[in-house]
Design a protein around this motif. Structure first.
Motif, PDB file in Angstrom:
ATOM      1  N   SER A  48       0.823  -1.213   0.000  1.00  0.00           N
ATOM      2  CA  SER A  48       0.000   0.000   0.000  1.00  0.00           C
ATOM      3  C   SER A  48       0.853   1.257   0.000  1.00  0.00           C
ATOM      4  CB  SER A  48      -0.921   0.027   1.218  1.00  0.00           C
ATOM      5  OG  SER A  48      -1.822  -1.045   1.165  1.00  0.00           O
ATOM      6  N   VAL A  49       2.040   1.144   0.586  1.00  0.00           N
ATOM      7  CA  VAL A  49       2.972   2.271   0.625  1.00  0.00           C
ATOM      8  C   VAL A  49       4.329   1.766   0.145  1.00  0.00           C
ATOM      9  CG1 VAL A  49       4.159   3.962   2.072  1.00  0.00           C
ATOM     10  CG2 VAL A  49       1.775   3.395   2.531  1.00  0.00           C
ATOM     11  N   ILE A  96       3.928   4.641   6.300  1.00  0.00           N
ATOM     12  CA  ILE A  96       5.024   5.379   5.662  1.00  0.00           C
ATOM     13  C   ILE A  96       6.336   5.118   6.413  1.00  0.00           C
ATOM     14  CG2 ILE A  96       5.956   7.684   5.182  1.00  0.00           C
ATOM     15  CD1 ILE A  96       3.015   8.550   4.640  1.00  0.00           C
ATOM     16  N   ILE A  97       6.283   5.174   7.720  1.00  0.00           N
ATOM     17  CA  ILE A  97       7.477   4.911   8.534  1.00  0.00           C
ATOM     18  C   ILE A  97       7.976   3.491   8.300  1.00  0.00           C
ATOM     19  CG2 ILE A  97       8.315   4.612  10.908  1.00  0.00           C
ATOM     20  CD1 ILE A  97       6.438   6.994  11.648  1.00  0.00           C
ATOM     21  N   GLU A 123       5.052   6.266  -2.919  1.00  0.00           N
ATOM     22  CA  GLU A 123       3.793   5.911  -3.576  1.00  0.00           C
ATOM     23  C   GLU A 123       2.809   5.444  -2.510  1.00  0.00           C
ATOM     24  OE1 GLU A 123       4.181   3.278  -7.027  1.00  0.00           O
ATOM     25  OE2 GLU A 123       6.327   3.709  -6.960  1.00  0.00           O
ATOM     26  N   ILE A 124       1.628   6.026  -2.528  1.00  0.00           N
ATOM     27  CA  ILE A 124       0.590   5.644  -1.573  1.00  0.00           C
ATOM     28  C   ILE A 124      -0.622   5.191  -2.369  1.00  0.00           C
ATOM     29  CG2 ILE A 124      -0.920   6.433   0.289  1.00  0.00           C
ATOM     30  CD1 ILE A 124       1.256   8.507   0.982  1.00  0.00           C
ATOM     31  N   SER A 125      -1.054   3.987  -2.103  1.00  0.00           N
ATOM     32  CA  SER A 125      -2.194   3.411  -2.802  1.00  0.00           C
ATOM     33  C   SER A 125      -3.474   4.178  -2.457  1.00  0.00           C
ATOM     34  CB  SER A 125      -2.347   1.941  -2.409  1.00  0.00           C
ATOM     35  OG  SER A 125      -3.573   1.426  -2.854  1.00  0.00           O
ATOM     36  N   ASP A 126      -4.323   4.368  -3.448  1.00  0.00           N
ATOM     37  CA  ASP A 126      -5.613   5.020  -3.206  1.00  0.00           C
ATOM     38  C   ASP A 126      -6.442   4.257  -2.180  1.00  0.00           C
ATOM     39  OD1 ASP A 126      -5.029   6.992  -5.042  1.00  0.00           O
ATOM     40  OD2 ASP A 126      -6.030   5.953  -6.706  1.00  0.00           O
ATOM     41  N   ASP A 127      -6.220   2.947  -2.089  1.00  0.00           N
ATOM     42  CA  ASP A 127      -7.003   2.103  -1.183  1.00  0.00           C
ATOM     43  C   ASP A 127      -6.845   2.499   0.289  1.00  0.00           C
ATOM     44  OD1 ASP A 127      -7.644   0.721  -3.469  1.00  0.00           O
ATOM     45  OD2 ASP A 127      -6.249  -0.938  -3.083  1.00  0.00           O
ATOM     46  N   ILE A 128      -5.703   3.036   0.654  1.00  0.00           N
ATOM     47  CA  ILE A 128      -5.503   3.337   2.078  1.00  0.00           C
ATOM     48  C   ILE A 128      -5.782   4.797   2.426  1.00  0.00           C
ATOM     49  CG2 ILE A 128      -3.814   1.496   2.363  1.00  0.00           C
ATOM     50  CD1 ILE A 128      -1.723   3.823   2.638  1.00  0.00           C
TER      51      ILE A 128
END
Length: 105
Positions: A38-39, A70-71, A53-58
């Motif tokens: 997801s990240v 993210i961490i 990159e961050i998935s729209d799902d989260i």
């Protein structure tokens, strides 16, 4: 006198190989992931974040969860980077008789 000459030659060879390795390390990219991809975080060879990159799902998750992901992705990328840089340095030093040399990260 010959032994001292050999030591100097080895030192010059090591310096040359280390400079070459440093250039290669700069081009390394390490990707860390979390939350089932997801990240994704990409670091360059110097540890600087190049991409996230961050998935729209989260995006509908709580802020704290996204921050934790993210961490986690960043920490995962750091582990990957350390492994890749250590491997690169080991290639440069393995035939010079410097066992166990590790890149300081």
């Amino acid at each position: 006198m010959t032994d001292f000459r050999k030591i100097l030659d080895k030192a010059k060879e090591l310096e040359s190989k280390m400079k070459e390795s440093q250039q290669k390390i700069k081009s390394i990219r390490a990707e860390g992931v979390s939350g089932s991809n997801s990240v994704k975080v990409t670091l360059d060879g110097e540890g600087e974040m190049q991409k996230i990159e961050i998935s729209d799902d989260i995006l509908n998750e709580k802020k704290a969860i996204i921050e934790d992901l993210i961490i986690a992705a960043h920490n995962n990328a750091k582990i990957q980077l350390k492994s890749k840089t250590t491997e690169e340095i080991s290639k440069a030093t393995s035939d010079l008789g410097i066992p166990g040399f590790k890149w300081p990260l």
